[in-house]
Design a protein around this motif. Structure first.
Motif, PDB file in Angstrom:
ATOM      1  N   VAL A  43     -20.381   4.953-109.985  1.00  0.00           N
ATOM      2  CA  VAL A  43     -21.368   5.458-109.049  1.00  0.00           C
ATOM      3  C   VAL A  43     -20.701   6.309-108.251  1.00  0.00           C
ATOM      4  O   VAL A  43     -19.702   6.833-108.107  1.00  0.00           O
ATOM      5  N   ALA A  44     -21.623   7.182-107.559  1.00  0.00           N
ATOM      6  CA  ALA A  44     -21.178   8.224-106.565  1.00  0.00           C
ATOM      7  C   ALA A  44     -21.773   7.993-105.063  1.00  0.00           C
ATOM      8  O   ALA A  44     -22.892   7.574-104.851  1.00  0.00           O
ATOM      9  N   ALA A  45     -20.851   8.141-104.106  1.00  0.00           N
ATOM     10  CA  ALA A  45     -21.253   8.156-102.605  1.00  0.00           C
ATOM     11  C   ALA A  45     -21.105   9.608-102.191  1.00  0.00           C
ATOM     12  O   ALA A  45     -20.024  10.073-102.305  1.00  0.00           O
ATOM     13  N   ALA A  46     -22.167  10.091-101.379  1.00  0.00           N
ATOM     14  CA  ALA A  46     -22.090  11.514-100.936  1.00  0.00           C
ATOM     15  C   ALA A  46     -22.200  11.325 -99.461  1.00  0.00           C
ATOM     16  O   ALA A  46     -22.566  10.573 -98.809  1.00  0.00           O
ATOM     17  N   PHE A  47     -21.345  12.009 -98.558  1.00  0.00           N
ATOM     18  CA  PHE A  47     -20.882  12.151 -97.235  1.00  0.00           C
ATOM     19  C   PHE A  47     -21.418  13.630 -96.684  1.00  0.00           C
ATOM     20  O   PHE A  47     -20.992  14.528 -97.397  1.00  0.00           O
ATOM     21  N   GLU A  63      -8.872   1.559-104.342  1.00  0.00           N
ATOM     22  CA  GLU A  63      -8.530   1.507-105.686  1.00  0.00           C
ATOM     23  C   GLU A  63      -9.592   2.081-106.665  1.00  0.00           C
ATOM     24  O   GLU A  63      -9.424   2.083-108.013  1.00  0.00           O
ATOM     25  N   ASN A  64     -10.964   1.686-106.067  1.00  0.00           N
ATOM     26  CA  ASN A  64     -11.877   2.035-107.274  1.00  0.00           C
ATOM     27  C   ASN A  64     -12.439   3.407-107.192  1.00  0.00           C
ATOM     28  O   ASN A  64     -13.123   3.916-107.860  1.00  0.00           O
ATOM     29  N   ILE A  65     -11.693   4.260-106.447  1.00  0.00           N
ATOM     30  CA  ILE A  65     -11.901   5.605-106.292  1.00  0.00           C
ATOM     31  C   ILE A  65     -11.631   6.395-107.864  1.00  0.00           C
ATOM     32  O   ILE A  65     -10.401   6.230-108.242  1.00  0.00           O
ATOM     33  N   ILE A  66     -12.546   7.134-108.459  1.00  0.00           N
ATOM     34  CA  ILE A  66     -12.214   7.762-109.697  1.00  0.00           C
ATOM     35  C   ILE A  66     -11.780   9.267-109.273  1.00  0.00           C
ATOM     36  O   ILE A  66     -10.901   9.741-109.989  1.00  0.00           O
ATOM     37  N   ASP A  67     -12.591   9.867-108.448  1.00  0.00           N
ATOM     38  CA  ASP A  67     -12.379  11.401-108.258  1.00  0.00           C
ATOM     39  C   ASP A  67     -13.139  11.658-106.739  1.00  0.00           C
ATOM     40  O   ASP A  67     -14.009  10.821-106.599  1.00  0.00           O
ATOM     41  N   TYR A 116     -15.731   3.013-108.770  1.00  0.00           N
ATOM     42  CA  TYR A 116     -16.273   2.101-109.821  1.00  0.00           C
ATOM     43  C   TYR A 116     -17.248   1.205-108.859  1.00  0.00           C
ATOM     44  O   TYR A 116     -16.566   0.600-107.678  1.00  0.00           O
ATOM     45  N   LYS A 117     -18.159   0.625-109.430  1.00  0.00           N
ATOM     46  CA  LYS A 117     -19.401  -0.016-108.557  1.00  0.00           C
ATOM     47  C   LYS A 117     -18.724  -1.546-108.333  1.00  0.00           C
ATOM     48  O   LYS A 117     -17.996  -2.100-109.312  1.00  0.00           O
ATOM     49  N   GLU A 118     -18.861  -2.008-107.177  1.00  0.00           N
ATOM     50  CA  GLU A 118     -18.450  -3.458-106.820  1.00  0.00           C
ATOM     51  C   GLU A 118     -19.970  -4.325-107.058  1.00  0.00           C
ATOM     52  O   GLU A 118     -20.839  -3.776-106.291  1.00  0.00           O
ATOM     53  N   PRO A 119     -19.875  -5.500-107.705  1.00  0.00           N
ATOM     54  CA  PRO A 119     -21.122  -6.219-107.563  1.00  0.00           C
ATOM     55  C   PRO A 119     -21.397  -6.927-106.247  1.00  0.00           C
ATOM     56  O   PRO A 119     -20.419  -7.184-105.584  1.00  0.00           O
ATOM     57  N   ILE A 120     -22.755  -6.876-105.857  1.00  0.00           N
ATOM     58  CA  ILE A 120     -23.187  -7.530-104.808  1.00  0.00           C
ATOM     59  C   ILE A 120     -23.227  -9.049-104.974  1.00  0.00           C
ATOM     60  O   ILE A 120     -23.382  -9.546-106.006  1.00  0.00           O
ATOM     61  N   GLU A 121     -22.422  -9.785-103.920  1.00  0.00           N
ATOM     62  CA  GLU A 121     -22.203 -11.160-104.251  1.00  0.00           C
ATOM     63  C   GLU A 121     -23.812 -11.810-104.038  1.00  0.00           C
ATOM     64  O   GLU A 121     -24.785 -11.681-103.185  1.00  0.00           O
ATOM     65  N   MET A 122     -23.885 -12.722-105.006  1.00  0.00           N
ATOM     66  CA  MET A 122     -25.325 -13.415-105.083  1.00  0.00           C
ATOM     67  C   MET A 122     -24.962 -14.591-104.263  1.00  0.00           C
ATOM     68  O   MET A 122     -24.123 -15.359-104.138  1.00  0.00           O
TER      69      MET A 122
END
Length: 183
Positions: A43-47, A63-67, A116-122
């Protein structure tokens, strides 16, 4: 499957005496492990870039950052313990992403962080795992295996073989990425 259906399936495949809260914790842990090791949606986050501001808060593990792309230019990661690059780079701590050089002008959506996406806790029985629905059964078997291991039950091996088969099917279902061959 909803979380309620997953809980019922676990109870059916491996009857246990643990309360629902503990089993939900195990399901969430299994989902996090699956996201970390095999199912890695990007996924992407924009700032907005802000003049004079080199630090931007992130709500995902660094650690989840790809680019990292700043105003259309890809920035490489830099470990500042070593010699820094003379041009541009990004650094992270647990809660922030820092970019160098510091922006000199405001740019709307000028910083894009692919991760990389982190799952939302159920927590509610109506919640649905963020894992692809085709692989929800993997959560069931992961929890059943953990329960069997905690009880010292030899059925843990059976659950592990089910997990391995599902993983094999998962990887077989993924299209291979095209690659360029050298002449």
């Amino acid at each position: 499957m909803t979380l309620d259906e997953i809980l019922k399936m676990i109870a059916m495949k491996y009857p246990h005496s643990y309360d629902v809260i503990r089993i939900i914790t195990m399901v969430n842990d299994a989902q996090r492990r699956i996201f970390r090791t095999m199912y890695k949606p990007k996924v992407a986050a924009a700032f907005d870039l802000l003049a004079g501001n080199p630090f931007y808060p992130i709500d995902f593990p660094p650690e989840n950052i790809i680019d990292v792309v700043v105003n259309g230019k890809e920035y490489p990661y830099q470990n500042i313990k070593y010699d820094t690059q003379p041009y541009y780079y990004y650094i992270t701590d647990d809660a922030n992403l820092g970019i160098y050089p510091t922006p000199t002008e405001d740019i709307s959506q000028g910083l894009i962080v692919f991760h990389y996406k982190e799952p939302i806790e159920m927590s509610q029985v109506t919640d649905v795992p963020e894992l692809d629905p085709a692989w929800h059964t993997l959560l069931v078997y992961e929890v059943c295996k953990e329960l069997a291991l905690m009880e010292g039950d030899n059925r843990a091996g059976l659950f592990a073989s089910e997990i391995n088969e599902l993983k094999r099917q998962f990887y077989a279902s993924r299209p291979s990425r095209p690659h360029q061959t050298l002449d």
